[in-house]
Every structure is written in C-alpha cells, then in structure tokens.
Design an enzyme around this catalytic site. Structure first.
Site, short mmCIF file in Angstrom:
data_model
loop_
_atom_site.label_atom_id
_atom_site.label_comp_id
_atom_site.label_asym_id
_atom_site.label_seq_id
_atom_site.Cartn_x
_atom_site.Cartn_y
_atom_site.Cartn_z
CG ASP A 46 44.40 23.41 -1.22
OD1 ASP A 46 43.84 22.62 -2.00
OD2 ASP A 46 43.77 24.25 -0.55
CG ASP A 47 44.20 23.16 -5.71
OD1 ASP A 47 43.49 22.50 -4.94
OD2 ASP A 47 43.76 24.09 -6.40
CB CYS A 85 39.26 21.71 -0.76
SG CYS A 85 40.50 22.54 -1.75
CG HIS A 139 36.90 23.69 2.43
ND1 HIS A 139 37.92 23.99 1.56
CD2 HIS A 139 35.81 24.36 1.99
CE1 HIS A 139 37.46 24.80 0.63
NE2 HIS A 139 36.20 25.05 0.86
CG ASP A 320 43.52 19.07 -1.46
OD1 ASP A 320 44.35 19.20 -2.39
OD2 ASP A 320 42.86 20.04 -1.01
#
Length: 482
Positions: A46-47, A85, A139, A320
């Site tokens: 994530d990120d 996301c 998510h 993502d």
C-alpha cells in the site's frame, strides 16, 4: 518410478509393444512438470512509490525486494489506473479501468456496476486453483471485500486499531493518532507482521496444490507505525527533502490538493506548509516503513524458497499507487501526476531464464490479469488490459507504449464525478486532460516533457512547439473514453 524403469528395461530387451503401452500407462499417472500448474504469489503493498534500491533509490533499505528484482523482471514504467486505494485495486483485480468498474471513490463496490464480473483470483479459482487472500487486497472496509474471489473466507482483510498502533499514548485522537510510531515490540505486534506470519503458515498448508495466494501489506501507508528496531537502523541516516516543494508553473487547480490525508493526524498542523524538520521526520518515517514491509516480504519469500515452491511459483510485487513526499508541496496520493501513478512492479517467473533484469516498456496494472493468466498457461480472458508476458520472456512486446490513468476533480463518496482528469504517460511525456463530464468540454490541459522536465515542474501544453503532441494525446483520451 521403479515401474517405469522396469518397463524400459523389458522394452529394450524384447521390443514388445505391450510393454511400451505399459510405460505410457505408468507415465500418465505421474504429474508432469511441464503440465504442472504454476502457482502465483501476488503481493500488494500500500502506497509504495518506487522508493527501492532496485529502482535506483540510494537511501532505501529494501534488500529483499531488490533480491527478487535481481532474479526476475523489474518494470521501470508501470502505472496504476487511479491513484487511491479502492479504485486502483478494483481495477487491477477485475482487469477493468475505473470508468468500467464505476469505482472512483473509497466506498463504491465494483459489483454494483459489474455484478457478474469474474475477478482475477476468481478466474484462477475457476481453473482449479486454491485462491486465498491474507491482508489488504481489496480496500479496507468490510463492505469492500468480495467473498466470490476466494476459496475460503478473507483473513486480515479489515483491520482495527489492533496491529495498527500499539502504544496507548498514540491513541489520544483515534483513529488517526500520530503520523508515526516507534514501539519496542516484535514485528508481529503490527498488522503486517501478523500478515507475514499467516502467509508463511498458508504456504506450508498449500504446497501440494496449485494456489493463487494474494498477500497485502499496509505499510508504508500512513501512519508510519513500525517497531523501534527499524527506526534504530535509520538513526544516523539523512533522508533528503524534495527539491521541488513549490507548486508547478501553469498547473490548473484540479491538479493540486492540500494533503488532507496527512492533515488528519494529531501531530500534523491543520493548515500551512509542513516545515523542514517535520518533513524530514515524515520522509524518514516513510522509508522506515518501507524497510519494515521489505522485511516481511523477505520472510514470506524465504519460506517459499525453503519449501522449494519458488521453483514453480510466479511472484509478483506491486503497489496500488505512488505517494507524494512533499513534492510540489503535497503529501499523499490522489493526483494524476507521475509521482502518484508510477508504481513499482516486480515479477519473478522461475521458468523464464531469459527474462530481462529491467525494462522501460510502458505497462499498466490493469494488464496484470491477462499477463498472469498468460504466464500460467490459462486462456487469456477478455479484459481492458493486455498481456505483457512477452516482456518477461525476453521477446518483443507490441504494447501501446502508453499508460492511462484518471482521477476526479473532487472525490465525492456518494456522488458521480462531474469533472474527470484523464492522464496518459509514455517514456517522453505526461499529458492530462480535465473534462466536464456532463458536457464533454475540455476545461484544462497539462503536458510535461520528461526530457526537459522529469519532475513535472512546468506545464507546457500551451506552448506552440508542443501543439502536435497535445492534439495526438487529446485524440487518445477520446479513444480511451469510448
């Protein structure tokens, strides 16, 4: 095996057709390596921007992802379809662009618009695979999950404060609390440590059947909450600040935000610039969180190797979307910029010995569905993407040479967007077109020439020398929207 050897000896001695048939019968009951289904270990972070050593980042500590990149193919020009996301994950999990999933915000489920869509893991499940999810793949909210995708119920798909923060002092204003935390605890005190341990156990259980195992890690998403030892490892390091903290020239208001995601944390000012001292701590926190996640990925891959599953398992590592670390005065994602849409993508396929170590071929996350199906020998499903398996095989790739992303002007939770920005990236340019959806009117255009301006500091769409490029990209946006 003894049966086969015996049959070969008797065939050699007597030349008897009957024994030849016996050999064929014996071979038919044994698994053939060439016919054995490839497993897939699908790791989503994530990120994560390309803040990895294998992408040339000199301050990143990411030995495990770097090791995997050295064994497989690293994609230097991979882009997500929307830099937040839920829309991004809905897109690459269905193989559909956001305008088809109708997921542009954090609350809409893709099955509202596509009730019968077969997701990527569901497709593998329908083709004899055991499909399992551990951690954040769709998510976070429970309503965003999709039970149809998996063979068994989701695990660690939704998190609460358990495993997210461990210090009582960091829960003064839950759920946001502080933007970072350093607690003297084991890795498993946090959710990503729990996910890694669960993935290791799952590999031990599924090693004798074909599997599609999706493992999702939440860091380096805010908050940068990881065990103290990772902070100690970075204690003496200097993490440089972004040199481009000013807003770009001639940039329309649609492309600028005020770092709302970061502002929600209790130790971040609600208004005004983030000063240099705080910026330095946040950047250090981000890289520390990257190292923590890298260690968890290393644990999972080490177990895959120990079980010798790495010999028949395709491993994918992707993010993502990207993440601003102060560039142009912004923190977080939710723009169409290259910083937010360019993502790390690493694919290791043990059967491809001629795989390039790195490629600048422009690919999209929406392509992954078709690509993994192709690499695993499954019929390539019809999606909005295309297979780039040839890149991994070291063969010519006849891709479009462009990647498409999009982001609405104002991401409303329960409303259709009225203004949408469509962006095209290739190895030379980044072009964004802001469109009033009810009328189709073009409200603004952006063009960045990466040869002269790799950091997207100046919009040159209005310059006469780029008229031809703007006209071409405008046409491509129109084709993409059809």
């Amino acid at each position: 095996m003894k049966c086969i050897v015996s049959c070969y000896l008797r065939l050699f001695r007597y030349g008897n057709v009957k024994f030849f048939l016996t050999i064929c019968c014996c071979l038919s009951v044994l698994p053939s390596f060439s016919q054995q289904k490839k497993n897939v270990l699908f790791i989503v972070v994530d990120d994560l921007r390309p803040a990895l050593g294998c992408y040339g980042d000199r301050v990143a500590v990411s030995p495990n992802m770097d090791r995997l990149a050295a064994m497989g193919t690293i994609f230097k020009s991979a882009y997500c379809q929307q830099a937040v996301c839920a829309p991004s994950r809905a897109s690459f999990m269905t193989g559909k662009k956001p305008d088809h999933t109708k997921v542009w915000n954090l609350t809409t489920h893709f099955r509202k618009a596509l009730p019968n869509v077969i997701t990527m893991p569901e497709y593998f499940k329908n083709n004899g695979y055991y499909a399992r999810q551990i951690g954040k793949i769709y998510h976070d909210p429970k309503a965003a999950q999709d039970a149809r995708s998996w063979s068994v119920p989701e695990l660690f798909a939704v998190t609460t404060n358990l495993g997210k923060y461990v210090l009582d002092s960091n829960l003064v204003r839950a759920p946001k609390a502080n933007a970072a935390e350093a607690a003297n605890v084991a890795d498993s005190a946090y959710i990503d440590g729990m996910v890694a341990n669960a993935a290791i156990k799952e590999l031990q259980l599924v090693q004798k059947k074909p599997f599609f195992l999706a493992v999702g890690f939440r860091r380096p998403h805010l908050p940068f909450s990881v065990p103290l030892k990772y902070w100690n490892n970075n204690a003496g390091k200097v993490f440089p600040l972004s040199p481009d903290t000013a807003a770009g020239l001639h940039v329309p208001r649609y492309s600028i935000h005020h770092s709302v995601e970061l502002r929600g944390y209790q130790d971040i000012p609600d208004l005004g610039p983030i000063n240099k001292e705080l910026s330095a701590e946040l950047i250090k926190g981000y890289y520390t969180a990257v190292s923590f996640t890298d260690e968890q990925i290393g644990k999972v891959f080490s177990e895959l190797s120990r079980l010798k599953l790495d010999q028949n398992t395709i491993v994918v590592i992707l993010s993502d979307h990207g993440f601003h670390l102060g560039e142009h005065g912004m923190w977080g994602k939710t723009t169409n910029s290259k910083i937010d849409t360019l993502v790390p993508l690493i694919i290791y396929d043990p059967s491809q010995t001629k795989a390039p170590r790195a490629t600048v071929a422009t690919v999209e996350l929406v392509d992954l569905y078709a690509t993994l199906s192709d690499l695993c020998g499954l019929p390539i499903p019809k999606t909005d993407g295309q297979s780039f398996a040839n890149v991994i095989k070291g063969k010519p790739y006849l891709g479009r040479g462009m990647a498409f992303s999009q982001f609405p002007d104002d991401m409303k939770f329960d409303q259709q967007p009225k203004v949408m920005g469509y962006v095209i990236h290739n190895n030379r340019f980044g072009y964004t077109e802001w469109i009033d959806l009810p009328t189709g009117k073009v409200l603004a255009q952006e063009l960045y020439d990466y040869h002269a301006d790799p950091a997207e500091n100046a919009n040159v769409a209005a310059k006469p020398k780029y008229r031809r490029q703007v006209a071409f990209f405008h046409q491509q946006v129109g084709l993409y929207r059809k």
